[in-house]
Design a protein around this motif. Sequence first.
Motif, PDB file in Angstrom:
ATOM      1  N   GLU A 167      25.277 -10.094  49.516  1.00  0.00           N
ATOM      2  CA  GLU A 167      24.024 -10.781  49.826  1.00  0.00           C
ATOM      3  C   GLU A 167      23.950 -12.136  49.134  1.00  0.00           C
ATOM      4  OE1 GLU A 167      21.678 -10.114  52.051  1.00  0.00           O
ATOM      5  OE2 GLU A 167      23.108  -8.574  52.676  1.00  0.00           O
TER       6      GLU A 167
ATOM      7  N   SER B 211      29.394 -11.919  55.965  1.00  0.00           N
ATOM      8  CA  SER B 211      28.008 -11.689  56.420  1.00  0.00           C
ATOM      9  C   SER B 211      27.863 -11.468  57.916  1.00  0.00           C
ATOM     10  CB  SER B 211      27.144 -12.894  56.032  1.00  0.00           C
ATOM     11  OG  SER B 211      27.548 -14.044  56.765  1.00  0.00           O
TER      12      SER B 211
ATOM     13  N   HIS C  70      26.045 -14.576  51.119  1.00  0.00           N
ATOM     14  CA  HIS C  70      25.322 -14.929  52.348  1.00  0.00           C
ATOM     15  C   HIS C  70      24.232 -15.962  52.056  1.00  0.00           C
ATOM     16  CE1 HIS C  70      22.768 -13.423  55.986  1.00  0.00           C
ATOM     17  NE2 HIS C  70      23.304 -14.604  56.208  1.00  0.00           N
TER      18      HIS C  70
END
Length: 630
Positions: free
Chosen positions: A92, A159, A95
Motif C-alpha cells: 500500500e 498495485s 501504491h
Amino acid sequence: MEFYTKDDVMMIKSTSVRFTGYVAELMDRFILERINSDDGRNVVYQEAEDAFLHKLDDASGVIGIWQGEFWGKWILSAAQVCDYSGNKELKEFIHSAALKLMTYQDDDGYLGTYQDSLMMFAADTEKSKALMGWPCNWNWNIWCRKYTLWGLLEAWRISDDAAILQAARRLADHLIGQLRDNNIRLADTGTFAGLPSCSILKPMVLLYNATGSDKYLEFAQEIVDDLDRADGKAPNLIGNTLSGNPIHEWYPDVPQWAKAYEMMSCVEGMLSMYRVTGEDKLLAAAEDFHALVKKHELNILFSVGFNDIFNHGASQMNAISEPCDVIHWMRLCHDLFSLTGRKSYLDDFELAFYNPFLAGVFRDGKWGARGVRSHGHHYTVFEQAKFKHNHCCVNNVPRGFTNAADTMVMADDDAVYVNLYSDFKTTIAVDSGDISLTVSGDYLRSGKVDLAFDATLTCPVKLKLRIPGWATSSKLVIGGETMTGDSDWFEMILSSGRTNISLEFGRKLVVRNHVPPTADQSGWYEKRWVANEDIMRDSYRLEPGATLVYGPLLLARSKYIDNSEIEMFGPALSDGFSCSLQPVTSDNVNCAYEATFCSDGKEYKTMICDYASAANEVLVNDPHFFSIFF
C-alpha cells in the motif's frame, strides 16, 4: 518495423525463497532500517520524493547531478522486498508513493528532477572546472528518468493500478518525442559515452511487455541498433564486445567512459530485449561480455572492475569495488544462467554474493559501503548528490538480497534446480504439484548441507543439485545410500513424500599470490583506491602478498577476532607457506577459523575469518582494521 518472438528462448524461472540464518539476519535488519522503519519511510524515502518538488539536479546551470535516481531505486527495492515478504502494508505504501509522485508530472508528460528537461548533454568541462575544481562532465538527466520509469512500472506491477501505468507511458512518450523532435541521439546524451542514458533500454522493454505497444519496442530497437554501429562510435557495446578485445582497450581515456554499473545495466537491457525478440546476437554479445569481464575485470574480491570503472581490474592487488557493480554482476550472472542453464554463471554469482556483496552490507542495517576494499577499512560515503539519507549503493542493497533469493532455487519445464545453499525455506509449484524445501547446515564454513523435501506430486520431477565449481569432492547421502559427483549437478528423481538429502563438498585452501602495481599503474589506481580518504593513503599496498580462498569464502584477518595490526600489515609470509584451518565459533564474525601457519620452519596459530564480516560497519577512523593479505 517487424519483430518476432523466438519460441524456444530458454527461461529457468525463480521460485519464492525466504532466507533463514545469518543471511536472513543481515537482510531483515537492513530492510527494516532502510524500507519499513519510520526513518526508512519519513526520512529516506521522503528525501528521494522531495527531489521532484525542488528540482535541484541542474541548479548549477553547468553540471547535472542525480537526485532523481533515488526515488526509482527505493521503489525498485521496496517492490522486490514486497514480493519477498508479502508485506501488504508495504504494498500500500508503494501504491500511495507512486500516486503522490504522479502529482509532480507535467501536462506534457515530463516527470523529472531537472528544471530544464532538455539539459541532457555532458557538461562543458571548462565551465565545470571553475565550479567543481576538476573537469567534470556530469549529466544524469535521462538516467534519472530511467529509474523513475522503472519505479513506476514496478509500482504498477505491485498495485495493478492502471493510472500508474498511464503515468509511465506519458513519461516514456515525452522522452521519445523530445529526442525525436530535437533530432537527439540517445547515446549522445549524458555522461560516460551515453551508457547511463542507453540503460533505459530495459524499462522500455518492460513497458512494451506491459502495454503491447510497438512504439516502445521500436524505441528499444533503436537503442540496440545504436549499440552496434559499423562506424564504431561509442559506446558501440555490442560491436566492441563481439570483437573480443578487452574493455579497457576499446577507446582511449578509459575512466571517462568505461563505467561498470551502467555498462552492465545496458547488457541487462539487451537480455531483456532478447527475451522478446529472440535475436541470437544479443545473447551472444551478453555471453561474450561476461567472458571479457571475467577474464580482464574480475578482481581479487570476486567483484568486477576497479572502483566502478572497467580498467583492467583483474591486474590490481589493491582492490576497491562499488556494491552497485557487485549487484549488477550478480544480476548478469543470474540472467545468463536463466537463459542458458550453464552452471558456471552460478559459481560466479555465489562468489560475488558471499564475499563482496555481503561485505558491503553493514551489520547495523542502517547503511552500507560505497566501496568494499581489500584491506584497511571499507569506503563509506554519507552524502551523495547533495543528499544525506540516500545513496546509490545503499539503495540498491535490498535488490542484491532479493536477487540472491531469486537465484537459490529455480525451475523450468524439465527440472527443479537447487543452485545455492545458504539456509532458506521455499515452496515450489510445479505442474504436478508442490514441493516444500528446507535447506540448513554449515555450508559456508564446512561445506555441509542438509535438504528436507516434502512433496505432493501426481508424478515425479527431476531434481538437480548444484555441485560448486570450487568443490574438490562431492558426496550425497539419501536413504542410507551414498553417491559421489564428478560433474556440474547431482541429478535424481523426486517423488511424493518426505525426502532427506545430505550433501558434503570437499574443499582445499587455495593460495593466490599477488604482485604489487607497477610504477606506471600506481597513479590512477592509487587515487581511486584512496578515494578521497587521506587516512588510507599509507595503506595502499606496494609489496607482494598472498590471499586465501577456502571453498566459497575469501578469508581475512580482522580486529573483530583480535588480529593485531602488525600481524595484518607487517611483512608478508614467505613463499611456500602452508596453512590448516579448524572451524570455531565467534560472536563477531560469521565464519571463524583457528589457523595454523607453517612458514620458514616455524609454526604459529592465529584466527582468521570470512572477508564479508571482517569489517562490515562504519570504520572511517581506522585505516588498519582488516586485511585479506597474508
